[in-house]
Design an enzyme around this catalytic site. Structure first.
Site, PDB file in Angstrom:
ATOM      1  N   ASP A 159      33.619  17.485  45.746  1.00 22.95           N
ATOM      2  CA  ASP A 159      35.055  17.597  45.499  1.00 22.95           C
ATOM      3  C   ASP A 159      35.730  18.313  46.667  1.00 22.95           C
ATOM      4  O   ASP A 159      35.739  19.544  46.735  1.00 22.95           O
ATOM      5  CB  ASP A 159      35.297  18.360  44.187  1.00 22.95           C
ATOM      6  N   LYS A 200      41.113  21.126  49.539  1.00 26.02           N
ATOM      7  CA  LYS A 200      40.729  22.509  49.240  1.00 26.02           C
ATOM      8  C   LYS A 200      40.599  23.291  50.551  1.00 26.02           C
ATOM      9  O   LYS A 200      40.307  22.713  51.594  1.00 26.02           O
ATOM     10  CB  LYS A 200      39.370  22.530  48.528  1.00 26.02           C
ATOM     11  N   ASP A 239      43.428  17.172  43.483  1.00 22.80           N
ATOM     12  CA  ASP A 239      42.296  18.077  43.226  1.00 22.80           C
ATOM     13  C   ASP A 239      42.030  18.230  41.728  1.00 22.80           C
ATOM     14  O   ASP A 239      41.010  18.780  41.333  1.00 22.80           O
ATOM     15  CB  ASP A 239      42.563  19.439  43.879  1.00 22.80           C
ATOM     16  N   GLU A 271      40.919  16.129  39.739  1.00 21.83           N
ATOM     17  CA  GLU A 271      40.313  14.801  39.650  1.00 21.83           C
ATOM     18  C   GLU A 271      39.350  14.673  38.478  1.00 21.83           C
ATOM     19  O   GLU A 271      39.115  13.577  37.979  1.00 21.83           O
ATOM     20  CB  GLU A 271      39.580  14.474  40.960  1.00 21.83           C
ATOM     21  N   ARG A 321      39.551  15.547  35.337  1.00 18.45           N
ATOM     22  CA  ARG A 321      40.178  15.020  34.117  1.00 18.45           C
ATOM     23  C   ARG A 321      40.465  13.528  34.246  1.00 18.45           C
ATOM     24  O   ARG A 321      40.511  12.807  33.252  1.00 18.45           O
ATOM     25  CB  ARG A 321      41.442  15.841  33.809  1.00 18.45           C
TER      26      ARG A 321
HETATM   27  N1  BES Z   1      35.953  21.149  40.538  1.00 20.14           N
HETATM   28  C1  BES Z   1      37.178  21.869  40.478  1.00 20.14           C
HETATM   29  C2  BES Z   1      37.091  23.097  39.564  1.00 20.14           C
HETATM   30  C3  BES Z   1      36.398  24.295  40.128  1.00 20.14           C
HETATM   31  C4  BES Z   1      37.005  25.044  41.107  1.00 20.14           C
HETATM   32  C5  BES Z   1      35.205  24.705  39.629  1.00 20.14           C
HETATM   33  C6  BES Z   1      36.398  26.174  41.591  1.00 20.14           C
HETATM   34  C7  BES Z   1      34.593  25.846  40.102  1.00 20.14           C
HETATM   35  C8  BES Z   1      35.180  26.583  41.084  1.00 20.14           C
HETATM   36  C9  BES Z   1      38.291  20.980  39.951  1.00 20.14           C
HETATM   37  O1  BES Z   1      38.190  19.640  40.283  1.00 20.14           O
HETATM   38  C10 BES Z   1      39.555  21.489  40.516  1.00 20.14           C
HETATM   39  O2  BES Z   1      39.712  21.422  41.701  1.00 20.14           O
HETATM   40  N2  BES Z   1      40.423  21.990  39.663  1.00 20.14           N
HETATM   41  C11 BES Z   1      41.662  22.538  40.106  1.00 20.14           C
HETATM   42  C12 BES Z   1      42.732  22.108  39.133  1.00 20.14           C
HETATM   43  C13 BES Z   1      44.113  22.412  39.619  1.00 20.14           C
HETATM   44  C14 BES Z   1      44.460  21.539  40.803  1.00 20.14           C
HETATM   45  C15 BES Z   1      45.078  22.179  38.489  1.00 20.14           C
HETATM   46  C16 BES Z   1      41.523  24.063  40.118  1.00 20.14           C
HETATM   47  O3  BES Z   1      40.878  24.610  39.226  1.00 20.14           O
HETATM   48  O4  BES Z   1      42.007  24.654  41.064  1.00 20.14           O
HETATM   49 ZN    ZN Z   2      36.342  18.941  40.657  1.00 20.40          ZN
HETATM   50 MN    MN Z   3      39.091  19.233  42.161  1.00 19.25          MN
END
Ligand code: BES
Ligand code: ZN
Ligand code: MN
Length: 519
Positions: free
Chosen positions: A264, A271, A341, A343, A345
């Site tokens: 990701d 990111k 990001d 993604e 869901r």
């Molecule tokens: N895979 C990440 C969630 C994640 C982030 C898990 C850091 C462990 C550590 C997920 O796909 C993500 O990026 N979520 C975003 C959502 C936001 C854009 C609403 C997040 O948590 O920042």
């Molecule tokens: Zn993710």
């Molecule tokens: Mn993500």
């Protein structure tokens, strides 16, 4: 690593030739009949305070005349509760790290009464802790010293409950270690295609079957949200369908859905660079489904389980999905992708819609979904979201028993406010507040026809820092839940079948626990 179970007294266990002998010592002490010359030695050590009070405190001794094992570790387990047993076993294995044993005898017979449920639970916890403390990832590190421990003799007090707990532990260890292996693999060694191959390997086990769909089939199904995530990557997506048929054909299955983002980057909503490598663990949900199926293959419980893994890479690219793009999900609902990001869901929502065809008794999705869940619950408990009371309670109980706990989080409708969009049925993100909850509210919009629960494992699936690596969670929770569910099913079917169950046309609502769904 092989586990073997034998009914032995402490004195007998001490006479087994092994590199190390670990004795779990509860505060209630060793049973007098059992302890023999060990007791006198131990009394001396305690009198001199060489073995301190408190669960996890250990004493290491070398070449005791009363043991044929070269090193003996007595590890205090306090009240003998599984959490203390785990802590003590990990501490004992820590003391042996300098010269790692090849063979180990583990004596759990003093914890709880012989044949008691406490003894069985303690033994299981100790076995899981031995496996966890000796695990080594070697796949992409040829220089690593592989696990030296190859034989663990579990010397227990006997009883049928102990044998069952022993078997469960062996199955869980297999599942946890498969999940660790796949989650630990870097993204170039764990592409969607390779994950599918791993699933197909499991498909060869008894009562298992696996089917893998590629981009063309997924397009045909209309999984517009899933496809949008995958379109920025050179790696083709895979949709993995695993089936374990341990029960009668007409029994509604439990469906496990595992987020399989093999890497990701965030996509166009890129990111930041620090720690981005950890996003190789973003298929931890998928790994836990693979691991749970490995445990099922070993344990063969009487239950039907379907595993669904949407697998893809989330990459920035000229063809990648852009913030503001609107896609149509398999459910027909449209989604404005405000943040590429978010993604997870997007790949899960189409998978939940796909799950409807199985008329499941329960659907549990497992996902490293939000950083917000890490902030909310840290690395102790996973986030549990469900509008099904019974299912939520069963999952929470299974997690507690397996020492792989979760905590129920809210799903009030007010949390969905921020998902509103002017350009689609919903956006894929809400504001900054309660990010773990709003993600769950998004998923809930695709689970209206399902008895659904969601586990956000972002905080528990891996460790960062010096101990960076996958934990294998929540394979323990899921395996425990499925074993419990198999037991509940067996109990429900032994007495006369409730007449009501046959009345409903929808087998799912008839067979599943929890609230009944009107219309
Ligand atoms: N895979 C990440 C969630 C994640 C982030 C898990 C850091 C462990 C550590 C997920 O796909 C993500 O990026 N979520 C975003 C959502 C936001 C854009 C609403 C997040 O948590 O920042
Ligand atoms: Zn993710
Ligand atoms: Mn993500």
């Amino acid at each position: 690593m092989n586990f073997e179970l034998k009914t032995l007294t402490l004195s007998q266990a001490a006479q087994v030739a092994a590199d190390a002998f670990v004795v779990l010592l509860p505060d209630s002490g060793l049973s007098a009949a059992d302890a023999g010359p060990f007791q006198q030695w131990l009394d001396g050590a305690i009198a001199h305070k060489d073995l301190e009070d408190g669960a996890g405190k250990c004493l290491l001794a070398y070449q005791l005349p009363i043991s044929r094992a070269r090193r003996v570790v007595v590890a205090r387990v306090g009240d003998g509760k599984p959490a203390n047993v785990r802590k003590a076993t990990a501490a004992a294995l820590g003391l042996l790290k300098g010269n790692k044993p090849n063979t180990l005898t583990l004596y759990s017979g003093a914890v709880g009464g012989a044949g008691s449920a406490e003894n069985a639970a303690a033994t299981r916890a100790a076995m899981l802790a031995v496996a966890d403390s000796t695990y080594v990832f070697t796949t992409t590190k040829p220089g690593a010293t592989p696990r030296s421990l190859n034989k663990v003799l579990v010397a227990g007090a006997g009883g049928t409950g102990l044998k069952a707990a022993f078997d469960e532990a062996v199955g869980m260890v297999r599942g946890i270690e498969l999940a660790k292996e796949w989650a630990n693999r870097p993204a170039n060694h764990a592409t969607p295609t390779l994950l599918a191959k791993a699933a197909q390997q499991l498909g060869k086990r008894p009562r298992m079957s696996v089917e893998v769909l590629g981009p063309r089939e997924v397009a045909k199904l209309g999984m517009g949200a899933f496809m949008a995530v995958a379109q920025g990557s050179e790696e083709p997506l895979r949709f993995i369908v695993m089936k374990y048929q341990g029960g009668a054909k007409n029994v509604a299955p439990v469906v496990l859905v595992g987020k399989g983002i093999t890497f990701d980057t965030g996509g166009i909503s890129l990111k930041p660079a620090p720690e981005m490598d950890e996003m190789k663990f973003d298929m931890g949900g998928a790994a836990s489904v693979l691991g749970t199926f490995a445990a099922l293959a070993d344990l063969q419980p009487a239950i039907n389980v379907v595993g669904l893994i949407p697998a893809a890479e989330n990459m920035p690219d000229g063809r990648a999905v852009k913030p503001g793009d609107v896609v149509t999900s398999m459910s027909g609902q449209t989604i404005e992708i405000l943040n590429t990001d978010a993604e997870g869901r997007l790949i899960l929502c189409d998978t939940l819609t796909y799950a409807e065809r199985f008329k499941p008794r329960a659907v549990i999705d497992i996902a490293t979904l939000t950083g917000a869940c890490v902030i909310a619950l840290g690395s102790v408990r996973a986030g549990l979201f469900s509008d099904e009371e019974a299912l939520a309670q069963q999952l929470q109980a299974a997690g507690d028993v397996a020492l792989d706990p979760c905590w129920r989080m809210p799903l009030d409708d007010e949390y969905a406010e921020g998902l509103k969009s002017n350009f689609a049925d919903m956006g894929n993100v809400a504001g900054r507040q309660a990010g773990a909850v709003t993600a769950a509210k998004f998923l809930q919009k695709f689970a209206q026809k399902l008895p659904w629960a969601h586990l956000d494992i972002a905080g528990v699936a891996w460790k960062s820092g010096a101990a960076k690596g996958a934990t294998g969670r929540p394979v323990g929770l899921l395996t425990q839940y499925l074993l419990d569910e198999a037991r509940r099913l067996a109990q429900a079917s032994t007495p006369a079948k409730p007449a009501k169950a046959a009345k409903s046309a929808k087998t799912a609502s008839a067979a599943r626990p929890g609230k009944s769904r009107a219309a």
